[in-house]
Design a protein around this motif. Structure first.
Motif, PDB file in Angstrom:
ATOM      1  N   ILE A   1     -13.166 -15.201  45.279  1.00  0.00           N
ATOM      2  CA  ILE A   1     -11.875 -15.383  44.882  1.00  0.00           C
ATOM      3  C   ILE A   1     -12.131 -16.512  43.353  1.00  0.00           C
ATOM      4  CG2 ILE A   1     -10.073 -16.029  45.536  1.00  0.00           C
ATOM      5  CD1 ILE A   1     -10.587 -13.680  46.661  1.00  0.00           C
ATOM      6  N   ASN A   2     -11.112 -15.969  41.840  1.00  0.00           N
ATOM      7  CA  ASN A   2     -11.819 -16.674  41.350  1.00  0.00           C
ATOM      8  C   ASN A   2     -10.247 -17.524  40.992  1.00  0.00           C
ATOM      9  OD1 ASN A   2     -11.210 -15.636  39.546  1.00  0.00           O
ATOM     10  ND2 ASN A   2     -12.519 -13.879  40.651  1.00  0.00           N
ATOM     11  N   ALA A   3      -9.565 -18.082  39.798  1.00  0.00           N
ATOM     12  CA  ALA A   3      -8.680 -17.801  39.297  1.00  0.00           C
ATOM     13  C   ALA A   3      -7.975 -17.221  38.100  1.00  0.00           C
ATOM     14  CB  ALA A   3      -8.748 -19.442  38.266  1.00  0.00           C
ATOM     15  N   GLU A   4      -9.169 -16.612  37.494  1.00  0.00           N
ATOM     16  CA  GLU A   4      -8.377 -15.685  36.336  1.00  0.00           C
ATOM     17  C   GLU A   4      -8.295 -14.131  36.998  1.00  0.00           C
ATOM     18  OE1 GLU A   4     -10.506 -14.653  33.449  1.00  0.00           O
ATOM     19  OE2 GLU A   4     -12.369 -16.352  33.879  1.00  0.00           O
ATOM     20  N   TYR A   5      -9.023 -13.669  38.121  1.00  0.00           N
ATOM     21  CA  TYR A   5      -8.023 -12.613  38.551  1.00  0.00           C
ATOM     22  C   TYR A   5      -7.147 -13.349  39.673  1.00  0.00           C
ATOM     23  CZ  TYR A   5      -8.306  -9.307  43.037  1.00  0.00           C
ATOM     24  OH  TYR A   5      -7.820  -8.658  43.732  1.00  0.00           O
ATOM     25  N   MET A   6      -6.859 -14.216  40.641  1.00  0.00           N
ATOM     26  CA  MET A   6      -5.987 -14.426  41.261  1.00  0.00           C
ATOM     27  C   MET A   6      -4.867 -14.566  40.245  1.00  0.00           C
ATOM     28  SD  MET A   6      -5.733 -15.631  44.668  1.00  0.00           S
ATOM     29  CE  MET A   6      -6.885 -16.321  44.983  1.00  0.00           C
ATOM     30  N   GLY A   7      -4.829 -15.143  39.541  1.00  0.00           N
ATOM     31  CA  GLY A   7      -3.742 -15.248  38.407  1.00  0.00           C
ATOM     32  C   GLY A   7      -3.069 -13.776  37.770  1.00  0.00           C
ATOM     33  N   SER A   8      -4.024 -13.169  37.285  1.00  0.00           N
ATOM     34  CA  SER A   8      -3.133 -12.014  36.016  1.00  0.00           C
ATOM     35  C   SER A   8      -3.043 -11.051  37.913  1.00  0.00           C
ATOM     36  CB  SER A   8      -4.892 -11.270  35.994  1.00  0.00           C
ATOM     37  OG  SER A   8      -5.533 -10.436  36.543  1.00  0.00           O
ATOM     38  N   TRP A   9      -3.511 -11.023  38.645  1.00  0.00           N
ATOM     39  CA  TRP A   9      -2.925 -10.872  39.881  1.00  0.00           C
ATOM     40  C   TRP A   9      -1.895 -11.223  40.756  1.00  0.00           C
ATOM     41  CZ3 TRP A   9      -2.695 -12.334  45.533  1.00  0.00           C
ATOM     42  CH2 TRP A   9      -2.218 -10.792  46.510  1.00  0.00           C
ATOM     43  N   PHE A  10      -1.412 -12.397  40.638  1.00  0.00           N
ATOM     44  CA  PHE A  10      -0.386 -12.409  40.624  1.00  0.00           C
ATOM     45  C   PHE A  10       1.063 -12.187  39.783  1.00  0.00           C
ATOM     46  CE2 PHE A  10      -1.744 -17.079  43.039  1.00  0.00           C
ATOM     47  CZ  PHE A  10      -1.849 -16.070  44.096  1.00  0.00           C
ATOM     48  N   ARG A  11       0.395 -11.694  38.369  1.00  0.00           N
ATOM     49  CA  ARG A  11       1.411 -12.250  37.548  1.00  0.00           C
ATOM     50  C   ARG A  11       1.911 -10.274  37.509  1.00  0.00           C
ATOM     51  NH1 ARG A  11      -1.146 -12.341  31.810  1.00  0.00           N
ATOM     52  NH2 ARG A  11       0.894 -12.269  31.498  1.00  0.00           N
TER      53      ARG A  11
ATOM     54  N   TYR B   1     -26.138 -22.106  49.470  1.00  0.00           N
ATOM     55  CA  TYR B   1     -25.369 -20.876  48.092  1.00  0.00           C
ATOM     56  C   TYR B   1     -23.904 -21.055  48.021  1.00  0.00           C
ATOM     57  CZ  TYR B   1     -23.462 -16.630  47.350  1.00  0.00           C
ATOM     58  OH  TYR B   1     -22.833 -15.269  46.352  1.00  0.00           O
ATOM     59  N   ASN B   2     -22.775 -21.487  49.077  1.00  0.00           N
ATOM     60  CA  ASN B   2     -21.986 -21.702  49.464  1.00  0.00           C
ATOM     61  C   ASN B   2     -21.416 -22.526  47.873  1.00  0.00           C
ATOM     62  OD1 ASN B   2     -20.215 -19.304  50.148  1.00  0.00           O
ATOM     63  ND2 ASN B   2     -21.956 -19.700  52.126  1.00  0.00           N
ATOM     64  N   ILE B   3     -21.924 -23.929  48.729  1.00  0.00           N
ATOM     65  CA  ILE B   3     -22.220 -25.217  47.249  1.00  0.00           C
ATOM     66  C   ILE B   3     -22.574 -24.676  46.361  1.00  0.00           C
ATOM     67  CG2 ILE B   3     -22.867 -27.712  47.040  1.00  0.00           C
ATOM     68  CD1 ILE B   3     -22.955 -27.271  50.057  1.00  0.00           C
ATOM     69  N   SER B   4     -23.393 -24.411  46.068  1.00  0.00           N
ATOM     70  CA  SER B   4     -23.747 -24.025  44.029  1.00  0.00           C
ATOM     71  C   SER B   4     -22.727 -23.081  43.496  1.00  0.00           C
ATOM     72  CB  SER B   4     -25.263 -23.221  44.194  1.00  0.00           C
ATOM     73  OG  SER B   4     -25.483 -21.914  44.810  1.00  0.00           O
ATOM     74  N   SER B   5     -22.305 -21.972  44.332  1.00  0.00           N
ATOM     75  CA  SER B   5     -21.538 -21.029  43.909  1.00  0.00           C
ATOM     76  C   SER B   5     -20.155 -21.418  43.818  1.00  0.00           C
ATOM     77  CB  SER B   5     -21.142 -19.464  45.093  1.00  0.00           C
ATOM     78  OG  SER B   5     -20.147 -19.020  44.542  1.00  0.00           O
ATOM     79  N   PHE B   6     -19.512 -22.375  44.911  1.00  0.00           N
ATOM     80  CA  PHE B   6     -18.467 -23.401  44.604  1.00  0.00           C
ATOM     81  C   PHE B   6     -18.265 -24.054  43.045  1.00  0.00           C
ATOM     82  CE2 PHE B   6     -16.583 -27.403  45.298  1.00  0.00           C
ATOM     83  CZ  PHE B   6     -15.126 -27.217  45.332  1.00  0.00           C
ATOM     84  N   THR B   7     -19.478 -24.760  43.216  1.00  0.00           N
ATOM     85  CA  THR B   7     -19.559 -25.775  42.237  1.00  0.00           C
ATOM     86  C   THR B   7     -19.557 -24.767  40.305  1.00  0.00           C
ATOM     87  OG1 THR B   7     -21.364 -27.517  43.384  1.00  0.00           O
ATOM     88  CG2 THR B   7     -20.320 -27.119  40.693  1.00  0.00           C
ATOM     89  N   THR B   8     -20.259 -23.699  40.555  1.00  0.00           N
ATOM     90  CA  THR B   8     -20.605 -22.933  39.208  1.00  0.00           C
ATOM     91  C   THR B   8     -18.648 -22.749  39.343  1.00  0.00           C
ATOM     92  OG1 THR B   8     -22.201 -22.570  39.575  1.00  0.00           O
ATOM     93  CG2 THR B   8     -21.177 -21.248  38.331  1.00  0.00           C
ATOM     94  N   GLY B   9     -18.089 -21.919  40.241  1.00  0.00           N
ATOM     95  CA  GLY B   9     -17.137 -21.141  40.291  1.00  0.00           C
ATOM     96  C   GLY B   9     -15.897 -22.120  39.857  1.00  0.00           C
ATOM     97  N   MET B  10     -15.821 -23.528  39.776  1.00  0.00           N
ATOM     98  CA  MET B  10     -14.611 -23.841  39.669  1.00  0.00           C
ATOM     99  C   MET B  10     -14.753 -24.680  38.486  1.00  0.00           C
ATOM    100  SD  MET B  10     -12.797 -24.964  42.361  1.00  0.00           S
ATOM    101  CE  MET B  10     -11.658 -26.517  41.826  1.00  0.00           C
ATOM    102  N   LEU B  11     -16.133 -24.391  37.673  1.00  0.00           N
ATOM    103  CA  LEU B  11     -16.048 -25.029  36.562  1.00  0.00           C
ATOM    104  C   LEU B  11     -16.208 -23.795  35.825  1.00  0.00           C
ATOM    105  CD1 LEU B  11     -19.848 -26.396  36.867  1.00  0.00           C
ATOM    106  CD2 LEU B  11     -17.560 -27.905  36.065  1.00  0.00           C
TER     107      LEU B  11
END
Length: 484
Positions: free
Chosen positions: A1-11, A96-106
């Protein structure tokens, strides 16, 4: 889940969903109809020959989380490597989730400045190397070339790196999927759901075809990781092919064009006319970001590729009257519920559920496959009906907390020892996760009254979701320590 996907899907929900009243019924319900333009595409849009782009998006969906599926599925292999009290499932989940979370937020704020080809090719190439390293480390440990402690450290390092680059792959592919018409992001989402089931089936086949000896387990795991690596190689080749397709070039060029402002929630109109220029994925001057994605948008995540086909109308009961925003307070509650949903899921799976004991070497493999399969089914069920509105969905989300003591009682003290009951718990746990996840996305999108609100809702939602993920992983580590 990420902001690009979420934002475009909301639109896209505002653009692609026209709310109509189906007439007075006994319960006064309304219905949403997902409608598409009659001509099936914009003027000048080249055809997707043989549905090739659609199939490629499904393949990219399979490989989006392939590293995660690869490390949680071969339970017997890692049990052979680390037969002590080391809970590798819980440890891998945290790392895995901590590293993926950090990268995903960046990536939310910096990803749009990195060329798509760089993100895709570099990330998948490194994931390919990591998948090859996992069985090599197992053979090195078996031959006493490295010590168990060094093997554990190196495997954790591989998992950490896999989380980092998976955190790059997910938003990158989500941004690509959102550029195409709704059926294509559905194909990508379906591939993500199908990947877990595929991983379970492949591991079961490799276990059936080979003996249960240590050498057989290591060879089966090597074949399993080899199949995963093959899909990554296939994705790399197909990405290079995809850039040459006229259908893909057209939509990238369309995405690169600035789009005029839109009134909140209009009926769906055909895609904007696109020029002849072709967007260059290598360029960073005008990347297809959240602000210039075309109005074709996407649709709620689902496990069925054609559930809401771009040319179909599927009625779904709504959460509130048409064009009525739930307000900022309602959105805050829905985001909190989304965070709680994933907090509960990651608090138990896979760290705690992997501690459910069984002498049968098949149990954990089928247990994990049970979750991956039922979660995929759950994400598909909203097509058949919406059982909870935005006002009532808090009840099943909160009720899922009952799974915490339920799974604990399967471990210590083992008051629930029936394997059938334990599998039933896992099925309900996974079905509710997939189903409620999709419903919350739908209600969150519907609660936004304007494009601006949908744009700002994406990053806020991804933050709450990721916080829930990380807090759940940390609680899982605590529960596992207490149970030991």
């Amino acid at each position: 889940i990420n902001a690009e996907y979420m934002g475009s899907w909301f639109r896209s929900v505002g653009a692609n969903m026209e709310t109509v009243r189906s007439g007075d019924t006994s319960d006064g319900t309304l219905q949403y109809h997902f409608l598409a333009d009659d001509d099936g595409g914009a003027a000048g849009e080249p055809p997707d020959r043989w549905g090739l782009t659609y199939l490629l998006m499904f393949l990219f969906g399979i490989t989006t989380l392939i590293f995660w599926n690869s490390i949680i599925t071969p339970y017997d292999y890692f049990s052979l490597l680390y037969p002590t009290d080391f809970n590798f499932e819980e440890h891998f989940s945290v790392v895995y989730n901590i590293s993926s979370f950090t990268t995903g937020m960046l990536m939310i704020w910096t990803g749009k400045w990195i060329p798509l080809s760089v993100k895709f090719l570099v990330s998948y190439s490194i994931i390919l190397v990591l998948l090859v390293l996992l069985p090599i480390l197992g053979y090195a440990l078996a031959s006493n070339a490295i010590s168990p402690s060094l093997s554990s450290f190196l495997t954790s390092l591989v998992v950490f790196a896999g989380g980092i680059f998976s955190g790059v792959v997910y938003p990158s592919l989500a941004g690509v999927a959102a550029i195409f018409p709704p059926a294509y992001i559905s194909s990508w989402s379906s591939g993500i759901g199908f990947a877990g089931l595929l991983a379970g089936v492949i591991r079961i086949l490799t276990k059936v075809l080979l003996p249960g000896t240590p050498d057989g387990v290591r060879l089966g795991a090597a074949l399993f990781f080899g199949v995963s690596a093959f899909f990554v190689v296939l994705a790399l080749i197909c990405f290079l092919l995809m850039k040459r397709l006229a259908f893909v070039k057209y939509h990238f060029a369309l995405a690169a064009k600035p789009q005029p402002a839109r009134a909140p929630s209009p009926a769906l109109s055909p895609l904007h006319e696109g020029g002849s220029s072709v967007f260059d994925p290598e360029s960073t001057s005008n990347p297809p970001t959240l602000n210039n994605i075309p109005q074709c948008g996407s649709e709620p995540p689902s496990g069925l590729a054609a559930s809401f086909s771009v040319h179909s109308a599927a009625p779904v009961p709504p959460s509130h009257p048409p064009h009525q925003s739930a307000g900022s307070g309602g959105q805050v509650l829905l985001r909190a519920l989304l965070g709680l949903l994933f907090f509960t899921t990651l608090a138990l799976f896979p760290g705690v559920t992997s501690m459910v004991h069984s002498e049968d070497s098949w149990f954990q493999i089928t247990f994990i496959t049970n979750f991956l399969t039922c979660d995929w089914i759950g994400r598909s069920l909203p097509v058949l009906g919406v059982l909870f509105s935005a006002r009532t969905i808090w009840m099943p989300v909160v009720a899922r907390l009952i799974f915490c003591p339920a799974f604990v009682l399967c471990i210590h003290p083992a008051l629930i020892a029936s394997k059938a009951v334990q599998h039933l718990f896992m099925s309900l746990f996974a079905l509710s996760n997939g189903y409620l996840c999709t419903l919350l996305f739908i209600h969150l999108a519907d609660s936004c009254a304007s494009d601006e609100e949908r744009e700002s809702s994406g990053p806020l939602t991804v933050v709450s979701l990721n916080v829930g993920l990380v807090m759940g992983v940390l609680l899982s580590s605590l529960i596992a320590d207490l149970l030991r």
